[in-house]
Every structure is written in C-alpha cells, then in structure tokens.
Scaffold this motif. Structure first.
Motif, PDB file in Angstrom:
ATOM      1  N   SER A  14      49.104   2.582  53.029  1.00  0.00           N
ATOM      2  CA  SER A  14      47.883   3.380  53.085  1.00  0.00           C
ATOM      3  C   SER A  14      46.722   2.588  53.667  1.00  0.00           C
ATOM      4  O   SER A  14      46.535   1.406  53.377  1.00  0.00           O
ATOM      5  N   GLU A  15      45.931   3.275  54.449  1.00  0.00           N
ATOM      6  CA  GLU A  15      44.739   2.649  55.026  1.00  0.00           C
ATOM      7  C   GLU A  15      43.677   2.360  53.975  1.00  0.00           C
ATOM      8  O   GLU A  15      42.702   1.660  54.235  1.00  0.00           O
ATOM      9  N   PHE A  16      43.861   2.886  52.751  1.00  0.00           N
ATOM     10  CA  PHE A  16      42.863   2.734  51.693  1.00  0.00           C
ATOM     11  C   PHE A  16      43.163   1.603  50.718  1.00  0.00           C
ATOM     12  O   PHE A  16      42.387   1.361  49.798  1.00  0.00           O
ATOM     13  N   VAL A  17      44.274   0.896  50.904  1.00  0.00           N
ATOM     14  CA  VAL A  17      44.643  -0.179  49.975  1.00  0.00           C
ATOM     15  C   VAL A  17      43.555  -1.242  49.892  1.00  0.00           C
ATOM     16  O   VAL A  17      43.144  -1.650  48.803  1.00  0.00           O
ATOM     17  N   ASP A  18      43.062  -1.700  51.010  1.00  0.00           N
ATOM     18  CA  ASP A  18      42.047  -2.762  51.000  1.00  0.00           C
ATOM     19  C   ASP A  18      40.752  -2.283  50.341  1.00  0.00           C
ATOM     20  O   ASP A  18      40.091  -3.049  49.634  1.00  0.00           O
ATOM     21  N   VAL A  21      41.207  -2.306  46.619  1.00  0.00           N
ATOM     22  CA  VAL A  21      41.056  -3.672  46.102  1.00  0.00           C
ATOM     23  C   VAL A  21      39.581  -3.970  45.856  1.00  0.00           C
ATOM     24  O   VAL A  21      39.216  -4.566  44.837  1.00  0.00           O
ATOM     25  N   GLU A  22      38.719  -3.549  46.761  1.00  0.00           N
ATOM     26  CA  GLU A  22      37.278  -3.763  46.587  1.00  0.00           C
ATOM     27  C   GLU A  22      36.752  -3.000  45.368  1.00  0.00           C
ATOM     28  O   GLU A  22      35.886  -3.497  44.649  1.00  0.00           O
ATOM     29  N   VAL A  23      37.270  -1.808  45.120  1.00  0.00           N
ATOM     30  CA  VAL A  23      36.866  -1.043  43.938  1.00  0.00           C
ATOM     31  C   VAL A  23      37.253  -1.825  42.680  1.00  0.00           C
ATOM     32  O   VAL A  23      36.444  -1.972  41.758  1.00  0.00           O
ATOM     33  N   PHE A  24      38.473  -2.347  42.645  1.00  0.00           N
ATOM     34  CA  PHE A  24      38.890  -3.140  41.479  1.00  0.00           C
ATOM     35  C   PHE A  24      38.032  -4.396  41.331  1.00  0.00           C
ATOM     36  O   PHE A  24      37.690  -4.780  40.215  1.00  0.00           O
ATOM     37  N   ARG A  25      37.670  -5.016  42.435  1.00  0.00           N
ATOM     38  CA  ARG A  25      36.789  -6.201  42.361  1.00  0.00           C
ATOM     39  C   ARG A  25      35.429  -5.835  41.765  1.00  0.00           C
ATOM     40  O   ARG A  25      34.877  -6.580  40.963  1.00  0.00           O
TER      41      ARG A  25
END
Length: 114
Positions: A14-18, A21-25
């Motif tokens: 998915s193009e949204f994986v990265d 990750v920022e949301v989790f950060r």
C-alpha cells in the motif's frame, strides 16, 4: 486495467504504509495518548487538557501542535479561546485498540474480554 479497491489500500504494498508509520510515531507518546483520550468526549481548551493530562499548558500546546500537523486534531476558535477536537474517529479507535492490546500484555484475562 483493474479498478482501485479498498482492499488494495490494505495490502503490504500500500502507498499508505509510510504515512501509517508516521501516524504511529505521532501517537507513540504517553502525553499524546492521554490528550486523544481526553478529547474523545468532545472539544477542550489547552488549559482543560493540561489539567486532565497533568502537564503544563505549554507542553500540551507543543503536543497539540504535532497532533494538528498530523491532522489528528483540529481547532475551532471561540472568541479568545482555541478549542481542540479530534479530526475523526480513527485516532480514538487506534488508541483504544492499543490500550486493549496493552491489557493483553499485563492481564491474563483482559477487562475488555470479561
């Protein structure tokens, strides 16, 4: 050519994986988790949030700025006050699920399974 489906957005490529990750950060901070929990019932001013999460208004403002940058919270101006609210239901769902997962690491039978 195949049509884009929602399932495509949930695959490992998915193009949204990265971005996820920022949301989790952004949420990987106890104060920010507490702020999201405090906002689940509606909008609040910085001083109210500071009292609820037991941090200084300045510290809470800094955390809110990051959450706002990440589009997790939004503001509404009311005369001289700035009120913060969650942008949508997704952040609270993430936090609630993280807390439920945390219960699994601490309790043999987590409270949400009782």
């Amino acid at each position: 050519m195949r049509a884009d489906t929602y399932a495509d957005r949930l695959g490992p490529d998915s193009e949204f994986v990265d971005v996820a990750v920022e949301v989790f950060r952004l949420l990987a901070d106890a104060t920010r988790i507490r702020i999201v929990l405090a906002l689940r019932d509606g909008e609040r001013a910085v001083n109210d949030l500071a009292a609820l999460v037991d941090r200084s208004p300045a510290a809470v403002s800094q955390h809110l700025a990051k959450l706002r940058w990440g589009k997790i919270v939004r503001i509404r101006k009311d005369a001289n006050r700035v009120l913060y609210r969650l942008s949508d239901e997704h952040a609270i769902r993430l936090v609630v699920e993280a807390i439920k997962q945390a219960e699994h690491t601490v309790e043999e039978t987590p409270g949400h399974h009782v």
